[in-house]
Design an enzyme around this catalytic site. Structure first.
Site, PDB file in Angstrom:
ATOM      1  N   ASP A   1     -19.419 -58.638   1.498  1.00  0.00           N
ATOM      2  CA  ASP A   1     -20.213 -58.145   2.622  1.00  0.00           C
ATOM      3  C   ASP A   1     -20.057 -59.036   3.852  1.00  0.00           C
ATOM      4  OD1 ASP A   1     -21.709 -60.290   1.754  1.00  0.00           O
ATOM      5  OD2 ASP A   1     -23.525 -59.134   1.319  1.00  0.00           O
ATOM      6  N   SER A   2     -19.280 -60.119   3.723  1.00  0.00           N
ATOM      7  CA  SER A   2     -18.899 -60.917   4.890  1.00  0.00           C
ATOM      8  C   SER A   2     -18.142 -60.076   5.909  1.00  0.00           C
ATOM      9  CB  SER A   2     -18.043 -62.111   4.471  1.00  0.00           C
ATOM     10  OG  SER A   2     -16.887 -61.678   3.767  1.00  0.00           O
TER      11      SER A   2
ATOM     12  N   ASP B   1     -18.977 -56.211  -3.173  1.00  0.00           N
ATOM     13  CA  ASP B   1     -20.368 -56.634  -2.990  1.00  0.00           C
ATOM     14  C   ASP B   1     -21.286 -55.419  -2.855  1.00  0.00           C
ATOM     15  OD1 ASP B   1     -20.179 -59.358  -3.086  1.00  0.00           O
ATOM     16  OD2 ASP B   1     -20.231 -59.678  -0.930  1.00  0.00           O
TER      17      ASP B   1
ATOM     18  N   LYS C   1     -20.483 -57.105  -7.237  1.00  0.00           N
ATOM     19  CA  LYS C   1     -21.091 -58.429  -7.148  1.00  0.00           C
ATOM     20  C   LYS C   1     -22.443 -58.300  -6.472  1.00  0.00           C
ATOM     21  CE  LYS C   1     -19.666 -61.698  -4.184  1.00  0.00           C
ATOM     22  NZ  LYS C   1     -20.914 -62.014  -3.428  1.00  0.00           N
TER      23      LYS C   1
ATOM     24  N   GLU D   1     -26.173 -60.719  -5.408  1.00  0.00           N
ATOM     25  CA  GLU D   1     -26.653 -62.072  -5.154  1.00  0.00           C
ATOM     26  C   GLU D   1     -27.957 -62.362  -5.889  1.00  0.00           C
ATOM     27  OE1 GLU D   1     -24.830 -62.497  -0.609  1.00  0.00           O
ATOM     28  OE2 GLU D   1     -26.959 -62.877  -0.980  1.00  0.00           O
TER      29      GLU D   1
ATOM     30  N   GLU E   1     -21.840 -70.936  -4.352  1.00  0.00           N
ATOM     31  CA  GLU E   1     -21.574 -71.167  -2.930  1.00  0.00           C
ATOM     32  C   GLU E   1     -22.391 -72.317  -2.370  1.00  0.00           C
ATOM     33  OE1 GLU E   1     -21.351 -68.913   1.422  1.00  0.00           O
ATOM     34  OE2 GLU E   1     -21.709 -67.732  -0.390  1.00  0.00           O
TER      35      GLU E   1
END
Length: 258
Positions: free
Chosen positions: A44-45, A83, A113, A115, A182
């Site tokens: 999602d970056s 993501d 993925k 978080e 991270e």
């Protein structure tokens, strides 16, 4: 050889480092796949690197589906992981199932993925993995929590370190096939990596992780201001600027077309 989640586990056991880069379109995916990347992460970056947002939060599921499908069309060997955007899986387990299901069905990627690693997120992961959806975890600095955590290193205090360690244990028990660590202290990442049976993928977490991931725009020097743990292997921003300036000059002086 097509990379699978089972292959990643074998590589951890063999101590063979795992390579991961992000991708957001067909062209980059094709190039990165051909050079032998193990995992292509549709992170999602891309909200920031490709769409110009200040954080990852505005990214919609529809936008992610669009980009993930393009990446998957370019990847023939790498495992493609997508993501789940902010607020597309946190509301309920049913929402997470519907979101992850759409991602796999509509894009063809092999895994998702998400978080976090608290008990609620771990239960969501358990629900997804039980119905056959492979899940990669992500703990430490979690960008979807930027307004609470900022972009500072996580796990610096004993309390934070214990919380992150427990989240890693929660996620392994829930069935993830790998976990992104991270921006946490190297010692904490090494402890987690040595304890888990599933691979860890580090970004700003030291050399002791089972693999490493970089945002491709950072790798290529396209990002105006990089995070402290990134490395630019080429200054593509400067090269593109020079090429475009040369093109403008050629057109204005009628040197192009020749």
């Amino acid at each position: 050889m097509v990379v699978t989640t089972a292959q990643l586990l074998k590589w951890k056991q063999q101590q063979r480092p795992i390579t991961v880069l992000t991708a957001w379109d067909y062209a980059f995916a094709q190039i990165l796949d051909e050079v032998g990347l193990d995992i292509l992460l549709v992170g999602d970056s891309l909200a920031m690197t490709a769409l110009g947002h200040e954080t990852t939060l505005p990214l919609s599921l529809e936008a992610m589906l669009h980009h993930a499908a393009a990446v998957k069309r370019g990847a023939k060997r790498a495992l493609v992981v997508c993501d789940l955007p902010f607020l597309t899986y946190q509301e309920s387990e049913q929402q997470a199932i519907q979101t992850a299901g759409r991602v796999l069905k509509e894009t063809g990627v092999q895994a998702v993925k998400l978080e976090g690693g608290n008990r609620a997120i771990a239960q969501t992961v358990t629900t997804l993995t039980r119905i056959g959806i492979p899940v990669m975890g992500h703990i430490g600095l979690t960008p979807q929590s930027v307004h609470r955590l900022g972009y500072r290193q996580q796990g610096k205090t004993p309390e934070e370190a214990e919380r992150i360690y427990q989240e890693a244990m929660n996620l392994e028990e829930a069935g993830v096939f790998a976990i992104v660590l991270e921006h946490i202290p190297n010692e904490l990442a090494a402890k987690i990596t040595s304890t888990l049976s599933v691979p860890t993928i580090g970004i700003g977490a030291g050399k002791q992780c089972d693999g490493q991931v970089l945002v491709t725009s950072d790798l290529l020097g396209l990002t105006p201001k990089q995070p402290p743990f990134a490395k630019a292997y080429i200054n593509l921003r400067e090269m593109i600027t020079e090429a475009a300036e040369n093109y403008i000059d050629d057109v204005k002086h009628q040197h192009f077309p020749s």
